[in-house]
Structures are given as C-alpha cells and as structure tokens.
Design a protein around this motif. Structure first.
Motif, PDB file in Angstrom:
ATOM      1  N   ALA A  98      34.071  40.271  50.973  1.00  0.00           N
ATOM      2  CA  ALA A  98      32.812  40.370  51.727  1.00  0.00           C
ATOM      3  C   ALA A  98      32.286  39.031  52.219  1.00  0.00           C
ATOM      4  O   ALA A  98      31.255  38.988  52.890  1.00  0.00           O
ATOM      5  N   ILE A  99      32.956  37.918  51.880  1.00  0.00           N
ATOM      6  CA  ILE A  99      32.492  36.591  52.271  1.00  0.00           C
ATOM      7  C   ILE A  99      33.580  35.915  53.095  1.00  0.00           C
ATOM      8  O   ILE A  99      34.764  36.011  52.750  1.00  0.00           O
ATOM      9  N   PRO A 100      33.233  35.233  54.185  1.00  0.00           N
ATOM     10  CA  PRO A 100      34.259  34.473  54.918  1.00  0.00           C
ATOM     11  C   PRO A 100      35.004  33.522  53.984  1.00  0.00           C
ATOM     12  O   PRO A 100      34.391  32.779  53.220  1.00  0.00           O
ATOM     13  N   GLY A 101      36.335  33.571  54.017  1.00  0.00           N
ATOM     14  CA  GLY A 101      37.141  32.723  53.138  1.00  0.00           C
ATOM     15  C   GLY A 101      37.292  33.276  51.737  1.00  0.00           C
ATOM     16  O   GLY A 101      37.537  32.529  50.778  1.00  0.00           O
ATOM     17  N   SER A 102      37.178  34.600  51.585  1.00  0.00           N
ATOM     18  CA  SER A 102      37.183  35.229  50.267  1.00  0.00           C
ATOM     19  C   SER A 102      38.420  34.903  49.435  1.00  0.00           C
ATOM     20  O   SER A 102      38.351  34.822  48.206  1.00  0.00           O
ATOM     21  N   ARG A 103      39.560  34.726  50.083  1.00  0.00           N
ATOM     22  CA  ARG A 103      40.786  34.453  49.327  1.00  0.00           C
ATOM     23  C   ARG A 103      40.660  33.215  48.450  1.00  0.00           C
ATOM     24  O   ARG A 103      41.235  33.159  47.361  1.00  0.00           O
ATOM     25  N   LEU A 104      39.911  32.241  48.935  1.00  0.00           N
ATOM     26  CA  LEU A 104      39.720  31.016  48.169  1.00  0.00           C
ATOM     27  C   LEU A 104      38.639  31.190  47.116  1.00  0.00           C
ATOM     28  O   LEU A 104      38.820  30.809  45.950  1.00  0.00           O
ATOM     29  N   TRP A 105      37.523  31.795  47.504  1.00  0.00           N
ATOM     30  CA  TRP A 105      36.371  31.877  46.602  1.00  0.00           C
ATOM     31  C   TRP A 105      36.613  32.809  45.419  1.00  0.00           C
ATOM     32  O   TRP A 105      35.920  32.697  44.394  1.00  0.00           O
ATOM     33  N   LYS A 106      37.553  33.735  45.523  1.00  0.00           N
ATOM     34  CA  LYS A 106      37.783  34.694  44.434  1.00  0.00           C
ATOM     35  C   LYS A 106      38.767  34.191  43.382  1.00  0.00           C
ATOM     36  O   LYS A 106      39.006  34.861  42.381  1.00  0.00           O
ATOM     37  N   GLN A 107      39.318  33.008  43.582  1.00  0.00           N
ATOM     38  CA  GLN A 107      40.307  32.485  42.646  1.00  0.00           C
ATOM     39  C   GLN A 107      39.649  32.006  41.346  1.00  0.00           C
ATOM     40  O   GLN A 107      38.590  31.385  41.366  1.00  0.00           O
ATOM     41  N   VAL A 108      40.324  32.284  40.226  1.00  0.00           N
ATOM     42  CA  VAL A 108      39.891  31.795  38.920  1.00  0.00           C
ATOM     43  C   VAL A 108      40.801  30.645  38.518  1.00  0.00           C
ATOM     44  O   VAL A 108      42.016  30.795  38.452  1.00  0.00           O
ATOM     45  N   ASP A 109      40.211  29.486  38.304  1.00  0.00           N
ATOM     46  CA  ASP A 109      40.993  28.305  37.924  1.00  0.00           C
ATOM     47  C   ASP A 109      41.477  28.449  36.484  1.00  0.00           C
ATOM     48  O   ASP A 109      40.687  28.641  35.563  1.00  0.00           O
ATOM     49  N   LYS A 110      42.781  28.350  36.292  1.00  0.00           N
ATOM     50  CA  LYS A 110      43.369  28.583  34.966  1.00  0.00           C
ATOM     51  C   LYS A 110      43.114  27.438  33.992  1.00  0.00           C
ATOM     52  O   LYS A 110      43.227  27.612  32.787  1.00  0.00           O
ATOM     53  N   ARG A 111      42.790  26.265  34.505  1.00  0.00           N
ATOM     54  CA  ARG A 111      42.522  25.143  33.605  1.00  0.00           C
ATOM     55  C   ARG A 111      41.188  25.296  32.897  1.00  0.00           C
ATOM     56  O   ARG A 111      41.065  24.977  31.713  1.00  0.00           O
ATOM     57  N   PHE A 112      40.191  25.771  33.634  1.00  0.00           N
ATOM     58  CA  PHE A 112      38.838  25.846  33.073  1.00  0.00           C
ATOM     59  C   PHE A 112      38.378  27.267  32.782  1.00  0.00           C
ATOM     60  O   PHE A 112      37.314  27.474  32.229  1.00  0.00           O
ATOM     61  N   ASP A 113      39.176  28.268  33.200  1.00  0.00           N
ATOM     62  CA  ASP A 113      38.797  29.675  33.028  1.00  0.00           C
ATOM     63  C   ASP A 113      37.469  30.001  33.701  1.00  0.00           C
ATOM     64  O   ASP A 113      36.624  30.717  33.153  1.00  0.00           O
ATOM     65  N   ILE A 114      37.256  29.459  34.891  1.00  0.00           N
ATOM     66  CA  ILE A 114      36.052  29.741  35.677  1.00  0.00           C
ATOM     67  C   ILE A 114      36.445  29.923  37.138  1.00  0.00           C
ATOM     68  O   ILE A 114      37.499  29.434  37.569  1.00  0.00           O
ATOM     69  N   PRO A 115      35.628  30.626  37.935  1.00  0.00           N
ATOM     70  CA  PRO A 115      35.869  30.714  39.381  1.00  0.00           C
ATOM     71  C   PRO A 115      35.439  29.397  40.045  1.00  0.00           C
ATOM     72  O   PRO A 115      34.337  29.279  40.582  1.00  0.00           O
ATOM     73  N   LEU A 116      36.312  28.411  40.008  1.00  0.00           N
ATOM     74  CA  LEU A 116      35.963  27.045  40.395  1.00  0.00           C
ATOM     75  C   LEU A 116      35.508  26.946  41.840  1.00  0.00           C
ATOM     76  O   LEU A 116      34.494  26.302  42.140  1.00  0.00           O
ATOM     77  N   TRP A 117      36.250  27.572  42.749  1.00  0.00           N
ATOM     78  CA  TRP A 117      35.899  27.432  44.166  1.00  0.00           C
ATOM     79  C   TRP A 117      34.605  28.175  44.514  1.00  0.00           C
ATOM     80  O   TRP A 117      33.869  27.767  45.408  1.00  0.00           O
ATOM     81  N   ALA A 118      34.319  29.252  43.807  1.00  0.00           N
ATOM     82  CA  ALA A 118      33.031  29.929  43.997  1.00  0.00           C
ATOM     83  C   ALA A 118      31.898  29.028  43.543  1.00  0.00           C
ATOM     84  O   ALA A 118      30.813  29.005  44.148  1.00  0.00           O
ATOM     85  N   LEU A 119      32.141  28.262  42.487  1.00  0.00           N
ATOM     86  CA  LEU A 119      31.161  27.291  42.001  1.00  0.00           C
ATOM     87  C   LEU A 119      30.953  26.179  43.024  1.00  0.00           C
ATOM     88  O   LEU A 119      29.806  25.772  43.306  1.00  0.00           O
TER      89      LEU A 119
END
Length: 542
Positions: free
Chosen positions: A355-376
């Motif tokens: 639902a957001i432009p660029g969703s493929r990037l924003w929905k990723q969960v960073d495995k190093r920190f266990d957080i949605p880094l790009w959404a942050l």
C-alpha cells in the motif's frame, strides 16, 4: 517462517499466536519477546503524560486556564478510555501488526474491504508519523528552552530548532536499531521513571512554592479572554492538549506480532495504559495549578514552552528549574523511542500489503537486528522532512499535534464504525467484550471523533495570520492527495487489502492448526479446511 536471524530469538516462541497469525494471512517474522507490561509501558511512553501536558500547556493557558486544564483532561480521559475499550474489544479478535487497518478490512464486506483498509491504513500511517514528529519536535523545543533558564533573552531561531529536532530523531532511531533487544527493558523503565518524576515534581513544587493558588482557582477558575474565541467554544478548542496527549494508545496494536498471547495481553495494555495515563495526569496537573505563576508571564515566553519558566519561578533558581525539567526530558526520551518504534511497525505492516510506494523495500525485516529497518528509516526521514514546515510557520507544532490527533482518532473510528454498521457481529465472542453497553460506548466514541476533527483544525487563538495559522488541515490534505494519487496509479489495480480469509464471515470463529499455514485472499487450501471441519487434532480457536 523465515530463517533464524544472526541473534538468537530467546523467549520468542508462541506456536498458537504464530499459527493464528498465519490463519490471518501473515508469516511471523518478528521475535515475540515483549511482555504485557512492556507494551503497557510503551503505550504509556507514547502518551508521555507529563511531557505532553507540559509542551502543550500554552494551549490551555490561552483557552480557559484551570477549568480547561483540569476538567478538560478528566473529560478527554474518560472519552479516551471508551475508545480504548472499543479498540481492545476488536484487537482481542484480530491481534495483528496491521491493527486498525486490518480490522477495517476484516469487519467490512468483501466488496468494500480493500477501500476500507486503504483509507484506514493511510490515516493510521500518517497519524503514527505525525505523532512521532510532534513528540520529537516539541522535545527539541523543550531542550532549547532549558537555555532560557540562565539566559532569559535567548530565543532559538528556526535553524537551531530544526537541527535540535533532527538530533532527537536520530537518537531515537539509533536506539531503535542498536538497542532493539533492550526495548522490552526500556519500556518497563519508562513506567517507573514517569511515576517517580510525577511524585518528585509534586513534592518539590508544593514544598518550595512561596505563594499558592486557592482551591477555587484550581478547580473552578475559567478565563478564555486571551483566546479571542467565544468563551464556551474556547473550552472545546483547548481540549487539543488532552486529546493530543491521550492519542497514542492505539498505536501499540502494531506490536501484536512481538508479544506472546497478543489476543489477551495487548487489549489489556491498551486499556490499562489509558487508565494509568488519566490518573497520572490528574496527579501532575493539580500541584502545577496550585503553584501556577502569572499566566501572562508564561504566555509571553518566546519559545512557546513555559514549563521551564514555571519550574524556575517556583523553585527560585535556574538549577532547581532545570532539575525538574530534566525529569520531563527523560520522559521525552522514552516517548520519542516508543513512538518511532510503533510508527516503524505500522509502516512495515502497511508496506507488506503493497500500500506504500516502494513497499518491497519498506517491508523487509533486517536479520541482524530483527527489526523492519527500512520502515524505521522511512519513518525517520518523513518526519525530518515534515519538520521543515517550521521554516514557513512558527505555529508548525500546533499543526503537527492537530493532524496527529485527527488522523489517529479517525483511524480508530473506522473499524468501530464498520463494526457498529454490521451489528457488532465480529466482536460478539471477543474475550474483551463490552457486552450490552457495546453499542452505546461505540456510538458515543464516534460522535466525539467527528467533533474532534472539527475542533483540532481550529487555531488556538484569534485573530490569525499566516505565521499563527493551524495548518493541520493543509498537512492532512497533502497526505490525502498522496494516498488518492497512489490509489489510482497502482492501488485500485493491485491492492486487494490484507489477506483476509475468504471463507470466514465477520464474527465467525477462526480455526487455526497447530502449525503455521499461510492463507491469502487469492488462494485457500480446501483440504485443510476439510480437515479442520472434521476435528483434525491440534486445532485452536482465535
């Protein structure tokens, strides 16, 4: 389920919750290491009662003084408790990070689910971003106001204010990234810090004040002459202070996928945090009103943040004033971190449904920190850019608080409205049921939300010029334009809403197997449904 991250997910296993989440169409990607107390602390942190009331004090000092400050707070606390209970009732049925966005889709008919979730999702997203923005922007102003305790003629310019705001945002982002595994502890500490701060401020102010106001002033004084509004209407405009402070409780629904037993723990945290905030606010406000210095002196503060001067005047020294102000700044730290955490999870949840432009990037969960880094990162960047509005209007903070309150309130109202229109069928078996009072409570909250949208587009005082105008409606319209444009560019063709199970009607119990099985609103496993209906072992009810 995704592969394990580089950091062990200690204490994060909840097979039932993960299976229930899978039944709602999502794969569990975030570790479930937050407790109910932690979520309550996070909600308490976002509302940040002493901080929120302190940074918006100029609103109620202008629009009614004691009556608006105290009784306006009590009134909005009761209203917020009703809204929180209404949301908790739905959350107990659908505990997912999508929160109100998912609830609107699930409660709607299949035909209107995509558009209902689109509207609610964008309201929630903008509300999360702007409440984080308003917290950290006012925090930057409050930090700079500390300088005036020693240099009374100091007034921070626009560049200094923006740079300090950006610094606060970056600190909050850094803690969310590198301190992610400590968020549970940070949220719990917030409860103790806030409670301790209120007690210390109460004792210090009442024991050191040379002059005290009468009980009649504290509980019955009303003066809206500085507002320019008709006397009665000024009271309602002044409710922005309380409504803004008591807005963030629904944001913690986005943490459902990081909590064990979320269908039980998150609803409790939502309601308890509002009740705790209401009581905390009364305990904080009454002593301040008893020792309140000259109101006009406080309103004449150049930076718009009178709380530091109030502390200095009562304690009789700059050092004493800063000591009390430091406690409020500590609450800012917890509020900024908690709000940005919730905003990033909201962004992540909305992005994974495209639902957001660029969703493929924003929905990723960073495995190093266990957080949605790009959404942050996106949440931080959007807030930093919006802060530039301050260059065009010195009343920018008022706009931020207004649009945050409007967006979050209306996003809370959407699933409640849909539930009422559909006869409250979906929540009739909720473990957090409002029972026979459900209709009355829901309708009452909807009436308040409609009034709030009108109220919080109003300027604090009249007359208005371009620098004092409340631009909440302009910011709101800007995001609405982006949402509508993206819907016609891509959303109407590709957005189908969250993966609501096609074969489950509102109010119907959702059966989930003991293992996670991902369903979508395009593909359903008929064999699985057949097994479930025949009593396949390991079934659980959501």
């Amino acid at each position: 389920m995704r592969k394990a991250s580089l950091t062990p997910r200690t204490g994060s296993v909840d097979a039932h919750a993960d299976a229930a989440l899978a039944k709602m169409g999502y794969t569990s990607e975030l570790p479930r290491n937050l407790s109910m107390l932690s979520v309550l602390g996070m909600s308490f942190a976002i509302m940040a009662v002493p901080f929120g009331l302190s940074t918006t004090m100029y609103i109620t000092l202008t629009d009614g003084q004691s009556v608006t400050i105290l009784w306006g707070w009590v009134l909005v606390s009761l209203i917020s408790l009703a809204i929180a209970a209404s949301l908790a009732e739905i959350c107990a049925v659908y505990p997912t990070a999508g929160g109100v966005y998912y609830w609107s889709a699930m409660l709607s008919t299949r035909k209107y689910a995509p558009v209902a979730s689109w509207i609610t999702g964008w309201l929630t997203l903008v509300g999360n971003w702007t409440v984080t923005l308003s917290i950290n922007f006012s925090g930057g102003q409050l930090i700079l106001s500390a300088i005036t305790l020693w240099r009374e003629d100091f007034v921070a310019n626009q560049y200094q204010t923006i740079l300090m705001f950006w610094a606060v945002m970056l600190v909050c982002m850094a803690v969310n990234i590198f301190g992610a595994k400590y968020l549970d502890l940070i949220n719990k500490i917030c409860i103790y810090w806030t409670s301790g701060s209120v007690i210390i401020i109460l004792i210090t102010l009442l024991s050191m004040a040379d002059h005290k106001r009468s009980g009649e002033f504290v509980f019955a004084h009303y003066d809206a002459s500085a507002s320019g509004w008709p006397s009665g209407w000024a009271f309602f405009v002044g409710l922005l202070q309380a409504a803004y402070t008591l807005t963030g409780y629904g944001m913690v629904a986005s943490m459902c996928e990081e909590v064990q037993n979320p269908q039980r723990e998150v609803p409790k945290a939502i309601v308890l945090s509002v009740a705790a905030a209401g009581v905390t606010g009364v305990i904080y406000l009454i002593p301040i009103l008893f020792v309140l210095p000259d109101v006009q002196m406080l309103l004449d503060v150049g930076n718009g943040q009178p709380i530091g001067l109030l502390f200095k005047t009562v304690t009789g020294s700059a050092g004493g004033g800063f000591g009390l102000l430091f406690l409020i700044l500590g609450i800012l730290f917890f509020a900024g971190i908690g709000a940005l955490t919730a905003a990033s999870r909201c962004t992540y949840a909305f992005a994974r449904d495209g639902a957001i432009p660029g969703s493929r990037l924003w929905k990723q969960v960073d495995k190093r920190f266990d957080i949605p880094l790009w959404a942050l990162v996106l949440s931080t960047a959007v807030d930093c850019v919006l802060g530039l509005i301050y260059f065009g209007s010195s009343a920018a903070f008022n706009s931020f608080t207004g649009v945050a309150t409007i967006c979050l309130s209306t996003s809370y109202g959407m699933p409640i409205l849909i539930s009422v229109l559909r006869g409250r069928e979906a929540v009739k078996n909720s473990t957090f049921s409002l029972g026979k009072f459900g209709y009355a409570i829901n309708i009452f909250t909807l009436c308040w939300i409609c009034l709030a949208v009108i109220l919080f587009c109003m300027p604090v005082s009249l007359p208005v010029d371009p620098t004092t105008m409340n631009y909440a409606s302009v910011v709101f319209a800007g995001f609405a334009a982006i949402s509508v444009a993206w819907y016609f560019i891509r959303g109407r063709k590709e957005f189908h809403g969250p993966p609501v199970p096609q074969d489950v009607s509102p109010g119907e119990e959702i059966l989930v197997p003991g293992v996670a099985v991902t369903d979508s609103n395009h593909e359903r496993n008929g064999d699985l449904e057949h097994k479930l209906s025949n009593g396949h072992p390991g079934n659980a009810k959501l």
